[in-house]
Write a protein that holds these residues in place. Sequence first.
Motif, PDB file in Angstrom:
ATOM      1  N   ILE A 253       0.821  -1.209   0.000  1.00  0.00           N
ATOM      2  CA  ILE A 253       0.000   0.000   0.000  1.00  0.00           C
ATOM      3  C   ILE A 253       0.853   1.256   0.000  1.00  0.00           C
ATOM      4  O   ILE A 253       0.473   2.292  -0.549  1.00  0.00           O
ATOM      5  CB  ILE A 253      -0.978   0.008   1.203  1.00  0.00           C
ATOM      6  N   TYR A 254       2.041   1.197   0.608  1.00  0.00           N
ATOM      7  CA  TYR A 254       2.917   2.370   0.598  1.00  0.00           C
ATOM      8  C   TYR A 254       3.370   2.694  -0.820  1.00  0.00           C
ATOM      9  O   TYR A 254       3.575   3.868  -1.156  1.00  0.00           O
ATOM     10  CB  TYR A 254       4.143   2.114   1.482  1.00  0.00           C
ATOM     11  N   GLU A 255       3.508   1.678  -1.661  1.00  0.00           N
ATOM     12  CA  GLU A 255       3.926   1.910  -3.043  1.00  0.00           C
ATOM     13  C   GLU A 255       2.800   2.505  -3.880  1.00  0.00           C
ATOM     14  O   GLU A 255       3.055   3.178  -4.872  1.00  0.00           O
ATOM     15  CB  GLU A 255       4.394   0.582  -3.665  1.00  0.00           C
ATOM     16  N   LEU A 256       1.558   2.233  -3.491  1.00  0.00           N
ATOM     17  CA  LEU A 256       0.435   2.755  -4.257  1.00  0.00           C
ATOM     18  C   LEU A 256       0.262   4.255  -4.069  1.00  0.00           C
ATOM     19  O   LEU A 256      -0.133   4.964  -4.996  1.00  0.00           O
ATOM     20  CB  LEU A 256      -0.860   2.041  -3.844  1.00  0.00           C
ATOM     21  N   LEU A 257       0.549   4.751  -2.865  1.00  0.00           N
ATOM     22  CA  LEU A 257       0.354   6.168  -2.556  1.00  0.00           C
ATOM     23  C   LEU A 257       1.578   6.971  -2.970  1.00  0.00           C
ATOM     24  O   LEU A 257       2.673   6.430  -3.181  1.00  0.00           O
ATOM     25  CB  LEU A 257       0.102   6.340  -1.057  1.00  0.00           C
ATOM     26  N   ARG A 264       3.099   9.813   5.385  1.00  0.00           N
ATOM     27  CA  ARG A 264       2.077  10.325   6.303  1.00  0.00           C
ATOM     28  C   ARG A 264       1.274   9.179   6.917  1.00  0.00           C
ATOM     29  O   ARG A 264       0.914   9.226   8.094  1.00  0.00           O
ATOM     30  CB  ARG A 264       1.134  11.267   5.546  1.00  0.00           C
ATOM     31  N   LEU A 265       0.998   8.128   6.122  1.00  0.00           N
ATOM     32  CA  LEU A 265       0.292   6.975   6.664  1.00  0.00           C
ATOM     33  C   LEU A 265       1.100   6.338   7.787  1.00  0.00           C
ATOM     34  O   LEU A 265       0.547   5.960   8.828  1.00  0.00           O
ATOM     35  CB  LEU A 265       0.025   5.965   5.548  1.00  0.00           C
ATOM     36  N   LYS A 266       2.403   6.210   7.608  1.00  0.00           N
ATOM     37  CA  LYS A 266       3.241   5.652   8.672  1.00  0.00           C
ATOM     38  C   LYS A 266       3.175   6.526   9.922  1.00  0.00           C
ATOM     39  O   LYS A 266       3.105   6.008  11.050  1.00  0.00           O
ATOM     40  CB  LYS A 266       4.682   5.540   8.186  1.00  0.00           C
ATOM     41  N   GLU A 267       3.192   7.838   9.736  1.00  0.00           N
ATOM     42  CA  GLU A 267       3.172   8.751  10.882  1.00  0.00           C
ATOM     43  C   GLU A 267       1.845   8.681  11.633  1.00  0.00           C
ATOM     44  O   GLU A 267       1.833   8.659  12.873  1.00  0.00           O
ATOM     45  CB  GLU A 267       3.450  10.170  10.403  1.00  0.00           C
ATOM     46  N   VAL A 268       0.721   8.649  10.897  1.00  0.00           N
ATOM     47  CA  VAL A 268      -0.574   8.616  11.588  1.00  0.00           C
ATOM     48  C   VAL A 268      -0.778   7.279  12.303  1.00  0.00           C
ATOM     49  O   VAL A 268      -1.399   7.231  13.376  1.00  0.00           O
ATOM     50  CB  VAL A 268      -1.740   8.898  10.612  1.00  0.00           C
ATOM     51  N   ARG A 278      -8.801   8.047  16.564  1.00  0.00           N
ATOM     52  CA  ARG A 278      -9.203   7.818  15.177  1.00  0.00           C
ATOM     53  C   ARG A 278      -8.414   8.747  14.269  1.00  0.00           C
ATOM     54  O   ARG A 278      -8.082   9.868  14.654  1.00  0.00           O
ATOM     55  CB  ARG A 278     -10.695   8.083  15.021  1.00  0.00           C
ATOM     56  N   TRP A 279      -8.106   8.306  13.050  1.00  0.00           N
ATOM     57  CA  TRP A 279      -7.374   9.144  12.109  1.00  0.00           C
ATOM     58  C   TRP A 279      -8.053   9.132  10.744  1.00  0.00           C
ATOM     59  O   TRP A 279      -8.768   8.186  10.390  1.00  0.00           O
ATOM     60  CB  TRP A 279      -5.921   8.695  11.978  1.00  0.00           C
ATOM     61  N   SER A 280      -7.816  10.196  10.002  1.00  0.00           N
ATOM     62  CA  SER A 280      -8.404  10.333   8.662  1.00  0.00           C
ATOM     63  C   SER A 280      -7.600  11.368   7.893  1.00  0.00           C
ATOM     64  O   SER A 280      -7.237  12.412   8.440  1.00  0.00           O
ATOM     65  CB  SER A 280      -9.876  10.758   8.755  1.00  0.00           C
ATOM     66  N   PHE A 281      -7.294  11.077   6.636  1.00  0.00           N
ATOM     67  CA  PHE A 281      -6.625  12.052   5.784  1.00  0.00           C
ATOM     68  C   PHE A 281      -6.850  11.685   4.319  1.00  0.00           C
ATOM     69  O   PHE A 281      -7.277  10.573   3.990  1.00  0.00           O
ATOM     70  CB  PHE A 281      -5.127  12.140   6.108  1.00  0.00           C
ATOM     71  N   GLU A 282      -6.575  12.652   3.455  1.00  0.00           N
ATOM     72  CA  GLU A 282      -6.726  12.457   2.024  1.00  0.00           C
ATOM     73  C   GLU A 282      -5.372  12.148   1.399  1.00  0.00           C
ATOM     74  O   GLU A 282      -4.339  12.671   1.838  1.00  0.00           O
ATOM     75  CB  GLU A 282      -7.335  13.700   1.372  1.00  0.00           C
ATOM     76  N   ALA A 283      -5.387  11.303   0.374  1.00  0.00           N
ATOM     77  CA  ALA A 283      -4.161  10.911  -0.302  1.00  0.00           C
ATOM     78  C   ALA A 283      -4.427  10.807  -1.800  1.00  0.00           C
ATOM     79  O   ALA A 283      -5.580  10.796  -2.248  1.00  0.00           O
ATOM     80  CB  ALA A 283      -3.638   9.578   0.238  1.00  0.00           C
ATOM     81  N   VAL A 284      -3.341  10.726  -2.553  1.00  0.00           N
ATOM     82  CA  VAL A 284      -3.417  10.663  -4.014  1.00  0.00           C
ATOM     83  C   VAL A 284      -2.845   9.333  -4.482  1.00  0.00           C
ATOM     84  O   VAL A 284      -1.806   8.877  -3.986  1.00  0.00           O
ATOM     85  CB  VAL A 284      -2.647  11.834  -4.651  1.00  0.00           C
TER      86      VAL A 284
END
Length: 593
Positions: A253-257, A264-268, A278-284
């Motif tokens: 999944i890290y390669e997809l983003l 940022r996913l690792k940090e959250v 709970r966490w939530s954020f937008e990604a590309v």
Amino acid sequence: MDSIIAMVEGGSVIVVAVLCCIFFGERLRGSLWLGGVVYGVVFAITGAIVMSNSVELIPGIRTDPRNAVAVLSGAIGGPVSAAISAIAMMALRWSYGGMGAVAGMVSIGAAAISSVVLWAWWTRWRGLQPSKMYIFYQAAFPAAAVHALVIFMMSQAPPEIFIRSISMATPTNFLAVLLLGGLIVSEQQRRWAMKSNIEMQAHLAAIANNAPGMLFQMMLDEKGRLLFPYVSEGSRRIFGIRRQRFLQTPDFIYELLDEADGQRLKEVLTASAESRNRWSFEAVYHHPTRELVWLQLSAEPRIDSQQRLVWDGSISDITTQKRNEQMKNEFVATVSHELRTPLTSIHGALSLLASGTQGEMPQSVRRLLTLALQNSERLKNLVNDILDIEKIESGSMPFELEPVQLDSLIEQAIDANANYRSSDEVTITFRNDAPGVAGLIDPDRFNQIIANLLSNALKFSPPDGLIIVRLEEVDGLARISISDEGPGIPVSFQHLLFEKFEQFDSANNRTKGGTGLGLSICKAIVERMDGTIDFVTEMDAGTTFIVEFPVVEIASEPARDTDQLAKSLRQRLIDAKEEDALEPSRPREALSR
């Protein structure tokens, strides 16, 4: 001793019926007639075997656990089963004859009937599934109590024979129904639970796989590596990748983003593991067959049964929403810019005509001019508000922060709003409890904030009302509060107060008008200048808006020309010149709540 062994052997024969009930139970569930016939035949055969191994106490007096068979037949198979097995065993007992034939037949029939009555009360009237408590009732009453009562009332045997028969048959019937019936019910409950669990799993899988996004369970192993215990089939719709890929190589999944989003996913995840938030954020995501995909990632942590931290979450495709928002913003900005220039000219022309500088107008024409001027003012405010929101959201609104004394700016904003007051003679009072206190602000934007809040207070103040503007220093913060005597803000609307285009639907608000953007703009500007805005309200007692900025020290009075600033504010309120309307950094008149 031989009699006891025979009774035990007779009871053990019932195990054959129990095994048949377990084998046929799930297949015959829900079929009262077919199940009743099958159960009836099974228990009739079992009863015949049990009765063939009876203990004959004296000639004509036979004892055996036949009543346990009759009770189990009714308790498990229902009325059809009880009728078949009871008739067969009663006929067999009659064929044996003897002085105890009639009492034995009545005992079998009474046990079967009472077990069916209990079955109907438990399963039909109460609507419950057979349970261990249900089996206990069957063992205690139809199997033990009813048998003992019938034999007591109808037996012609000597008392010692009666006592011996009851002491052998009653415990055997009770234990046989209790133990073997409990075994049947336990097995039925286990199968029902397994079936329900399978159906629930299939139901949840269908919901998850048909959900708009991708549902997942995520966790970290002992070495901090990412694991996916579960991923729904939504992975095909979102990423075009089978779910097995995520299960086998979770770090994929890290390669997809994008690299930044992967980090940022690792940090959250690290932060959420510590805080349990709970966490939530937008990604590309760069889809291989599409240009760009916007994703919304969100999850909530929990501790599972093995004391592991697991995130239950979802990934949604919000590309369409993002594109629609972009198209809407571009459309609104384009339309607003195209409207602003002609609208400014129209408003300026109407202002000149209404002021009488171009000659006196007839009374009927002046009324029409006044109406047209008011509506052009509202339309101009709406266009300006939309453009300000667009600038703030895009980050293009300029901010020139400098240390400035706040009391002089507040006084200028109050003077500038004097022309905006209605005919209700509302009084504005300034209480300066912190003379010379300064903040790091943009003076033009600060005046825009004060003008907006004063406009709100004026709009909702009653006739002859009082508005109090207060400046004070509290814990290193410069606090500006603006209090009115209006109707207050309902609790149901308070959470929407700073949202765009939200207006409390009241007669006063409809009369005074407004765009519903003023407080949203205020909040955005205040936060851009490292400040906070809040409010305190009480129904029928008024509302106080509170704005706070960090206090800063200044060496001397600011070099800004205050007369020129006041003149600029008044000029902005009139806004008669087209070039002034195109200047983005000028403060403008108050906005609505």
